[in-house]
Design an enzyme around this catalytic site. Structure first.
Site, PDB file in Angstrom:
ATOM      1  N   LYS A 183       0.813  -1.222   0.000  1.00  0.00           N
ATOM      2  CA  LYS A 183       0.000   0.000   0.000  1.00  0.00           C
ATOM      3  C   LYS A 183       0.845   1.270   0.000  1.00  0.00           C
ATOM      4  O   LYS A 183       0.481   2.284   0.589  1.00  0.00           O
ATOM      5  CB  LYS A 183      -0.977   0.011   1.185  1.00  0.00           C
ATOM      6  CG  LYS A 183      -1.803  -1.264   1.355  1.00  0.00           C
ATOM      7  CD  LYS A 183      -2.438  -1.745   0.067  1.00  0.00           C
ATOM      8  CE  LYS A 183      -3.500  -0.802  -0.478  1.00  0.00           C
ATOM      9  NZ  LYS A 183      -4.024  -1.261  -1.799  1.00  0.00           N
ATOM     10  N   HIS A 222       6.923  -7.468  -2.704  1.00  0.00           N
ATOM     11  CA  HIS A 222       6.926  -6.798  -1.394  1.00  0.00           C
ATOM     12  C   HIS A 222       8.051  -7.348  -0.508  1.00  0.00           C
ATOM     13  O   HIS A 222       8.058  -7.096   0.704  1.00  0.00           O
ATOM     14  CB  HIS A 222       5.597  -7.041  -0.667  1.00  0.00           C
ATOM     15  CG  HIS A 222       4.417  -6.316  -1.238  1.00  0.00           C
ATOM     16  ND1 HIS A 222       4.472  -5.011  -1.659  1.00  0.00           N
ATOM     17  CD2 HIS A 222       3.133  -6.725  -1.441  1.00  0.00           C
ATOM     18  CE1 HIS A 222       3.272  -4.635  -2.088  1.00  0.00           C
ATOM     19  NE2 HIS A 222       2.449  -5.656  -1.977  1.00  0.00           N
ATOM     20  N   ARG A 231       6.171   5.365   1.195  1.00  0.00           N
ATOM     21  CA  ARG A 231       5.074   6.305   1.432  1.00  0.00           C
ATOM     22  C   ARG A 231       4.963   6.559   2.922  1.00  0.00           C
ATOM     23  O   ARG A 231       5.315   5.690   3.727  1.00  0.00           O
ATOM     24  CB  ARG A 231       3.776   5.660   0.916  1.00  0.00           C
ATOM     25  CG  ARG A 231       2.535   6.524   1.006  1.00  0.00           C
ATOM     26  CD  ARG A 231       1.316   5.713   0.566  1.00  0.00           C
ATOM     27  NE  ARG A 231       0.135   6.542   0.385  1.00  0.00           N
ATOM     28  CZ  ARG A 231      -1.066   6.078   0.091  1.00  0.00           C
ATOM     29  NH1 ARG A 231      -1.249   4.767  -0.058  1.00  0.00           N
ATOM     30  NH2 ARG A 231      -2.096   6.891  -0.060  1.00  0.00           N
ATOM     31  N   SER A 247      -4.505   2.926   4.268  1.00  0.00           N
ATOM     32  CA  SER A 247      -4.748   2.217   3.009  1.00  0.00           C
ATOM     33  C   SER A 247      -4.772   0.705   3.231  1.00  0.00           C
ATOM     34  O   SER A 247      -5.589  -0.012   2.649  1.00  0.00           O
ATOM     35  CB  SER A 247      -3.668   2.600   1.993  1.00  0.00           C
ATOM     36  OG  SER A 247      -3.942   2.030   0.743  1.00  0.00           O
ATOM     37  N   MET A 298      -6.119   5.803 -14.181  1.00  0.00           N
ATOM     38  CA  MET A 298      -5.878   4.411 -13.783  1.00  0.00           C
ATOM     39  C   MET A 298      -7.125   3.798 -13.157  1.00  0.00           C
ATOM     40  O   MET A 298      -7.455   2.648 -13.397  1.00  0.00           O
ATOM     41  CB  MET A 298      -4.728   4.330 -12.779  1.00  0.00           C
ATOM     42  CG  MET A 298      -3.376   4.145 -13.412  1.00  0.00           C
ATOM     43  SD  MET A 298      -2.129   3.799 -12.147  1.00  0.00           S
ATOM     44  CE  MET A 298      -2.613   2.164 -11.618  1.00  0.00           C
TER      45      MET A 298
END
Length: 297
Positions: free
Chosen positions: A46, A101, A123, A131, A225
């Site tokens: 995320k 990940h 982030r 998120s 998107m």
């Protein structure tokens, strides 16, 4: 302490989703053969993974850029450890774009010889937390926490997919010298997508015309998107993602954590994260009004 999430299992210190990965498969990734022109998009979950997956695919593959290839994003840039559609990655023609990940210590050994390239996107972790919470509602393969407070506790304890955000980011940065890696922040991409696209082009050695860059930027905006069924993951079967419970691409903004975290939750978060975050070389942008500093790696 809250009960463990039964949909996860631990492998070499990291939590993985039980139904779509296995220790046996993870064991094989160590020796996965890396090519010089491989590009890996690596993130903590995320953190802008799907967005970057799309941007890199648009840059690398002309057919995606000019709309001549009718392929889904996950087919163009498959997952390494969560290869749910059983893409035969070793037989894929070059250049390959692969998503993951994984922490630095579980990626294929070949990457540690500076073979291939890694784009690592990070982030601000409060937005990652929010998120992730919403993702747990949509995902059919992970347990939905009974409430946000429960999820905050799990996230802060690292009892979530990919375990601790701090460990993931710190690990990749501390070992950056072992890899051919570009660090980008979700926030700088959000604030100046064109500059980020050019930075990725430069890193990958891709020479695009002004018009091609314009095309990438246009197709990779969040709103475009979100409407593109090949890029927004609505092609995923319901037993993986249940869109009756929410959107996979939800808001794509900076500072959404302020809309859900209480003062107490925010204070607890800062108590757990602040000291280690201050030692990171990245300056995080916490609000849409703030100007993010460019991350140079």
């Amino acid at each position: 302490m809250e009960p463990e999430d039964k949909s996860l299992y631990k492998y070499k210190g990291l939590y993985f989703i039980t139904d779509i990965s296995s220790p046996e498969n993870l064991d094989t990734l160590d020796s996965f053969e890396i090519r010089d022109d491989d590009t890996f998009v690596i993130t903590y979950p995320k953190s802008g993974t799907i967005w970057t997956q799309n941007i890199v695919s648009l840059i690398v593959y002309e057919g995606i850029r000019d709309g001549t290839e009718n392929t889904t994003l996950i087919d163009k840039a498959p997952w390494l450890e969560y290869n749910v559609f059983h893409v035969d990655l070793p037989s894929r023609p070059s250049p390959r774009v692969i998503c993951s990940h994984l922490p630095y210590y579980l990626v294929p050994k070949g990457l540690q010889n500076k073979k291939g390239k890694i784009i690592y996107v990070l982030r601000n972790p409060k937005d990652v937390l929010v998120s992730s919470y919403h993702f747990h509602k949509v995902s059919s393969k992970v347990e939905t926490p009974k409430d946000f407070d429960t999820f905050v506790e799990r996230f802060l304890a690292g009892r979530v997919i990919c375990s601790s955000w701090l460990d993931h980011v710190e690990g990749w940065y501390a070992h950056k010298g072992d890899f051919n890696i570009l660090f980008l922040s979700y926030e700088e991409m959000k604030k100046d997508l064109r500059s980020s696209v050019l930075k990725i082009c430069n890193f990958l050695g891709k020479k695009l015309t002004e018009n091609e860059v314009d095309d990438v930027v246009y197709k990779a905006t969040f709103d475009n998107m979100k409407m593109d069924s090949k890029a927004n993951y609505t092609f995923m079967p319901r037993d993986l993602l249940d869109f009756s419970k929410g959107n996979f691409l939800r808001k794509g903004t900076i500072g959404d954590w302020k809309n859900i975290m209480t003062v107490a939750q925010n204070e607890k978060f800062d108590h757990v994260f602040k000291e280690r975050m201050e030692k990171l070389p990245f300056k995080f942008c916490w609000d849409i009004q703030e100007d993010p500093q460019s991350i140079s790696s």
